[in-house]
Design a protein around this motif. Sequence first.
Motif, mmCIF file in Angstrom:
data_model
loop_
_atom_site.group_PDB
_atom_site.id
_atom_site.type_symbol
_atom_site.label_atom_id
_atom_site.label_comp_id
_atom_site.label_asym_id
_atom_site.label_seq_id
_atom_site.Cartn_x
_atom_site.Cartn_y
_atom_site.Cartn_z
ATOM 1 N N ILE A 28 0.881 -1.256 -0.027
ATOM 2 C CA ILE A 28 -0.068 0.110 -0.131
ATOM 3 C C ILE A 28 0.784 1.145 0.132
ATOM 4 O O ILE A 28 0.420 2.270 -0.880
ATOM 5 N N GLU A 29 1.993 1.116 0.821
ATOM 6 C CA GLU A 29 3.012 2.597 0.857
ATOM 7 C C GLU A 29 3.348 2.698 -0.471
ATOM 8 O O GLU A 29 3.550 3.814 -0.950
ATOM 9 N N LEU A 30 4.200 1.490 -1.157
ATOM 10 C CA LEU A 30 4.489 1.673 -2.442
ATOM 11 C C LEU A 30 3.623 2.178 -3.610
ATOM 12 O O LEU A 30 3.947 3.062 -4.307
ATOM 13 N N ALA A 31 2.294 1.578 -3.469
ATOM 14 C CA ALA A 31 1.094 2.134 -4.480
ATOM 15 C C ALA A 31 0.985 3.509 -4.443
ATOM 16 O O ALA A 31 0.935 4.280 -5.166
ATOM 17 N N LYS A 32 0.793 3.933 -2.776
ATOM 18 C CA LYS A 32 0.625 5.408 -2.824
ATOM 19 C C LYS A 32 1.841 6.261 -3.160
ATOM 20 O O LYS A 32 1.784 7.460 -3.784
ATOM 21 N N ALA A 33 3.131 5.816 -3.011
ATOM 22 C CA ALA A 33 4.297 6.559 -3.541
ATOM 23 C C ALA A 33 4.311 6.759 -4.859
ATOM 24 O O ALA A 33 4.870 7.873 -5.460
ATOM 25 N N ILE A 34 3.877 5.903 -5.697
ATOM 26 C CA ILE A 34 4.031 6.092 -7.096
ATOM 27 C C ILE A 34 2.779 6.263 -7.713
ATOM 28 O O ILE A 34 2.432 6.381 -8.982
ATOM 29 N N ASP A 35 1.583 6.488 -7.059
ATOM 30 C CA ASP A 35 0.205 7.123 -7.340
ATOM 31 C C ASP A 35 -0.162 6.052 -8.195
ATOM 32 O O ASP A 35 -0.860 6.428 -9.478
ATOM 33 N N VAL A 36 -0.508 4.767 -7.928
ATOM 34 C CA VAL A 36 -1.320 3.688 -8.498
ATOM 35 C C VAL A 36 -2.289 3.328 -7.404
ATOM 36 O O VAL A 36 -1.789 3.296 -6.151
ATOM 37 N N SER A 37 -3.177 2.499 -7.566
ATOM 38 C CA SER A 37 -4.000 1.906 -6.450
ATOM 39 C C SER A 37 -3.242 0.412 -6.140
ATOM 40 O O SER A 37 -2.447 0.152 -6.795
ATOM 41 N N GLN A 38 -3.685 0.006 -5.004
ATOM 42 C CA GLN A 38 -3.051 -1.118 -4.497
ATOM 43 C C GLN A 38 -3.343 -2.308 -5.247
ATOM 44 O O GLN A 38 -2.423 -3.227 -5.365
ATOM 45 N N THR A 39 -4.399 -2.214 -5.905
ATOM 46 C CA THR A 39 -4.890 -3.385 -6.856
ATOM 47 C C THR A 39 -3.964 -3.653 -8.039
ATOM 48 O O THR A 39 -3.491 -4.526 -8.420
ATOM 49 N N HIS A 40 -3.557 -2.403 -8.559
ATOM 50 C CA HIS A 40 -2.870 -2.095 -9.594
ATOM 51 C C HIS A 40 -1.273 -2.647 -9.384
ATOM 52 O O HIS A 40 -0.551 -3.395 -10.018
ATOM 53 N N MET A 41 -0.936 -2.308 -8.019
ATOM 54 C CA MET A 41 0.373 -2.883 -7.411
ATOM 55 C C MET A 41 0.516 -4.342 -7.454
ATOM 56 O O MET A 41 1.425 -4.800 -7.785
ATOM 57 N N SER A 42 -0.580 -4.689 -6.834
ATOM 58 C CA SER A 42 -0.506 -6.091 -6.678
ATOM 59 C C SER A 42 -0.420 -6.953 -7.913
ATOM 60 O O SER A 42 0.135 -7.910 -7.865
ATOM 61 N N ASN A 43 -1.234 -6.327 -8.785
ATOM 62 C CA ASN A 43 -1.346 -7.054 -10.299
ATOM 63 C C ASN A 43 0.201 -6.889 -10.872
ATOM 64 O O ASN A 43 0.517 -7.990 -11.583
ATOM 65 N N ILE A 44 0.855 -5.923 -10.626
ATOM 66 C CA ILE A 44 2.123 -5.695 -11.129
ATOM 67 C C ILE A 44 3.148 -6.728 -10.502
ATOM 68 O O ILE A 44 3.764 -7.532 -11.018
ATOM 69 N N GLU A 45 3.159 -6.857 -9.195
ATOM 70 C CA GLU A 45 3.699 -7.831 -8.376
ATOM 71 C C GLU A 45 3.454 -9.386 -8.672
ATOM 72 O O GLU A 45 4.238 -10.080 -8.645
ATOM 73 N N LYS A 46 2.440 -9.632 -9.054
ATOM 74 C CA LYS A 46 1.718 -10.911 -9.469
ATOM 75 C C LYS A 46 2.142 -11.273 -10.931
ATOM 76 O O LYS A 46 2.031 -12.264 -11.566
ATOM 77 N N GLY A 47 2.482 -10.001 -11.704
ATOM 78 C CA GLY A 47 2.854 -10.166 -13.276
ATOM 79 C C GLY A 47 1.532 -10.635 -14.072
ATOM 80 O O GLY A 47 1.440 -10.707 -14.932
#
Length: 106
Positions: A28-47
């Motif tokens: 969540i902190e990383l998602a906020k830092a790069i201005d994307v949703s936590q869902t999008h960050m999760s999808n990036i990390e999962k590939g």
Amino acid sequence: MQQKNNINYKNIGERIRKLRIQNGISQIELAKAIDVSQTHMSNIEKGNTGISLWTAVKISRALECSIDSFADDEKGMCRKEDTNNWIDVEDLVEALRIVSLKHKPN
């Protein structure tokens, strides 16, 4: 002969996740830092989704790593003390602009 795009987003996402955890940053902190949703960050990390160059730049800045740390198994984990040797993206863009102007046809 056309070369195939063999980007393995799952591996890149796994490396980003490892780097994030190494840096003690929550998803969540990383998602906020790069201005994307936590869902999008999760999808990036999962590939599950690709990653744009600009998103990769923002993640690398937030994690204080070079972008190639995401893509290169041999790069290993980031070391913050190495950041002094990096070229800033804005400097790179400006250098490319200058070079293109010098080589612009008259």
